[in-house]
Motif scaffolding. Structure first.
Motif, PDB file in Angstrom:
ATOM      1  N   MET A  74       0.835  -1.207   0.000  1.00  0.00           N
ATOM      2  CA  MET A  74       0.000   0.000   0.000  1.00  0.00           C
ATOM      3  C   MET A  74       0.868   1.254   0.000  1.00  0.00           C
TER       4      MET A  74
ATOM      5  N   THR B  31       2.257   3.176  -3.300  1.00  0.00           N
ATOM      6  CA  THR B  31       1.514   4.100  -4.160  1.00  0.00           C
ATOM      7  C   THR B  31       1.758   5.566  -3.786  1.00  0.00           C
TER       8      THR B  31
ATOM      9  N   LEU C 186      -5.673   4.920  -4.749  1.00  0.00           N
ATOM     10  CA  LEU C 186      -5.935   4.259  -3.467  1.00  0.00           C
ATOM     11  C   LEU C 186      -7.435   4.203  -3.227  1.00  0.00           C
TER      12      LEU C 186
ATOM     13  N   THR D  72      -9.218   0.576  -5.236  1.00  0.00           N
ATOM     14  CA  THR D  72      -9.672  -0.246  -4.114  1.00  0.00           C
ATOM     15  C   THR D  72     -11.161  -0.557  -4.257  1.00  0.00           C
TER      16      THR D  72
ATOM     17  N   MET E 172      -3.743  -4.261  -3.243  1.00  0.00           N
ATOM     18  CA  MET E 172      -2.673  -3.257  -3.281  1.00  0.00           C
ATOM     19  C   MET E 172      -1.948  -3.276  -4.627  1.00  0.00           C
TER      20      MET E 172
ATOM     21  N   VAL F 234      -4.039  -1.411  -7.018  1.00  0.00           N
ATOM     22  CA  VAL F 234      -3.975   0.034  -6.792  1.00  0.00           C
ATOM     23  C   VAL F 234      -2.766   0.635  -7.509  1.00  0.00           C
TER      24      VAL F 234
END
Lengths: 112, 402
Positions: free
Chosen positions: B17, B20, B47, B51, B104, B107
């Motif tokens: 995560m 990004t 994000l 998601t 993730m 993303v």
């Protein structure tokens, strides 16, 4: 009275200031400027691509002196700012009609 | 279910995560000051957008019951049936954890593309494109490789996303550069990074997060994860050096942007190979990867397309090199598959097929999606908005009040 405008390398500012102060010059104005002359800027490289950056950072020092101080001041500035490399900069000299000190109203050489 | 594995992958998901926002800084520093927020926003907004797309429909398209090797079924739509018990492809992790770890990846992948169209795309159409891309490109690619689809079944090796993440985004980036055209002033005036310390910070965060990306792709806290961790670090280190050496030879200076770019190139190159090769092979993959990607970024000036922040040059070229290198250096003792040097030239052929298929599919569909969104909404900002920058024109903000 003469106005001297000195455009030179930023790292030479302190030496020029010291040289002028030594002559008894009491004030000056300094600005950060960008420009080019024969030095023609510099090259920057980002991820393998070259870019010509025309405007390089310089410092401009403006100072006004009495006529009889001019020669000494010019000599002192040149001595202080010279590196003998291209990009040392230039000095422009012009005549100033009058000067006024705002606080007291004095004019001419008294006000410098 | 395995508690150690679960703990490890929870942390890895958080690491991925973090990549990004790292990418946001990496890209934003390379943009001009008037586009710093617009460029960062392209990554940050994913994000949110990616998601939501992933939990609603993306995950099930990628990992739902296989339909003909092409796409997942709709059994996990809105995460139905995805719970705390093990499920999906893993028996050792809560199904929800596997889902969010994969989330993730979904993303960051569309965020990677954004470097190609930086400084000239309208925000709304960009978001619409990204949603479509996740559904029609990312989710199928993910299914093909990891979700029981044909590419994985063919035996193509892609440990952590050389095809799914890097080649797919690189191919989409090429399509973006071709559909949107060049920025005003490209090739005629200097368009240079406005804040390289920001870019270095972003590169450092990417490197850090990549340990979760690659080691976590072992999907267990075991030796394979340790091997992937080490190969990842070694390849990044070697590629940093490889890039600097070539740059020094080419231009006479080793640059900080070169160090950051080389490291990322190495991380990209090792991604498909991390769990299949030894650390010494990673050294070679990284060293060559750094040098090859340096050549990759020169292509845009050669051919005149404006891949603004070099997504094709680094992710497309680096991902391709990594996929092929996996077929060269894979050894059975590490990841259970042998490559060319271990006497199995067939693996290199399979890797080559996966490269061609990935580029062909991702480029074609991305190109069509860009064209459709352009026709319906208009992708490109007006010349005046481009001149003023995306920060003010798209977001009514300025990055710097000086």
């Amino acid at each position: 009275m003469k106005k001297i405008e000195i455009i030179t390398r930023p790292f030479k500012l302190d030496e020029v200031k010291a040289a002028l102060t030594e002559l008894g010059i009491q004030g000056m104005t300094v600005s950060d400027v960008r420009g080019f002359g024969r030095q023609r800027g510099h090259k920057e490289v980002y991820r393998g691509a070259e870019y010509q950056v025309d405007f390089v950072p310089k410092v401009k020092i403006e100072v006004v002196v009495a006529d009889d101080m001019l020669a000494q001041a010019l000599a002192a500035v040149q001595k202080a700012a010279r590196t003998n490399q291209i990009g040392d900069g230039k000095i422009f000299v012009s005549t100033v009609d009058d000067v006024v000190r705002i606080r007291t109203g004095e004019t001419g050489n008294e006000a410098i | 279910m395995n508690a150690a594995d679960t703990a490890f992958i929870l942390v890895c998901a958080a690491l991925v995560m973090f990549m990004t926002p790292g990418l946001a800084l990496f890209y934003a520093g390379m943009a001009r000051a008037k586009n710093v927020l617009g460029t960062a926003m392209h990554s940050i907004v994913m994000l949110g957008v990616a998601t939501v797309v992933w939990v609603v429909v993306g995950y099930t398209l990628a990992f739902g019951t296989d339909a003909g090797g092409l796409i997942g079924g709709l059994d996990y739509l809105f995460l139905s049936g995805v719970g705390m018990e093990p499920g999906g492809p893993t028996a050792n992790l809560p199904h929800l954890l596997f889902m969010v770890f994969q989330c993730m990846f979904a993303v960051i992948t569309p965020a990677l593309i954004t470097g190609a169209f930086a400084e000239r795309i309208r925000f709304g159409p960009f978001v619409v494109f990204s949603v479509l891309w996740l559904v029609f490109v990312y989710s199928p690619m993910c299914h093909w490789v990891w979700g029981g689809g044909w590419m994985g079944a063919m035996g193509a090796l892609d440990f952590a996303g050389g095809a799914v993440v890097h080649m797919s985004s690189g191919a989409a980036a090429l399509a973006a550069a071709l559909v949107l055209g060049r920025r005003r002033g490209f090739g005629t005036e200097p368009i240079v990074p406005h804040n390289l310390p920001m870019t270095l910070t972003g590169a450092a965060i990417l490197w850090f997060g990549w340990f979760g990306f690659n080691a976590g792709s072992a999907l267990a806290a075991n030796g394979a994860a340790a091997n992937a961790f080490v190969t990842t670090h070694v390849a990044a280190a070697a590629a940093l050096i490889g890039w600097l050496v070539v740059e020094k030879l080419h231009h006479g200076r080793a640059t900080t942007l070169g160090a950051a770019s080389g490291a990322v190139a190495g991380l990209v190159a090792i991604t498909p190979a991390a769990g299949f090769v030894t650390p010494m092979a990673a050294l070679a993959i990284g060293l060559v990867g750094g040098a090859v990607c340096y050549g990759g970024v020169l292509l845009k000036n050669r051919f005149g397309y404006d891949d603004s922040l070099d997504v094709v040059g680094i992710h497309g070229v680096g991902g391709t090199w990594g996929a092929l290198a996996t077929g060269v250096f894979a050894v059975e003792s590490v990841g259970g598959a042998s490559g060319l040097l271990a006497g199995n030239p067939g693996q290199l052929w399979i890797q080559f097929l996966s490269v061609v298929a990935t580029w062909a599919y991702c480029f074609t569909v991305s190109y069509v999606l860009f064209k459709v969104v352009d026709a319906v909404m208009g992708l490109r900002v007006s010349p005046e908005d481009e001149l003023n920058g995306l920060d003010v024109s798209q977001h009514s903000e300025a990055g710097y009040q000086l």
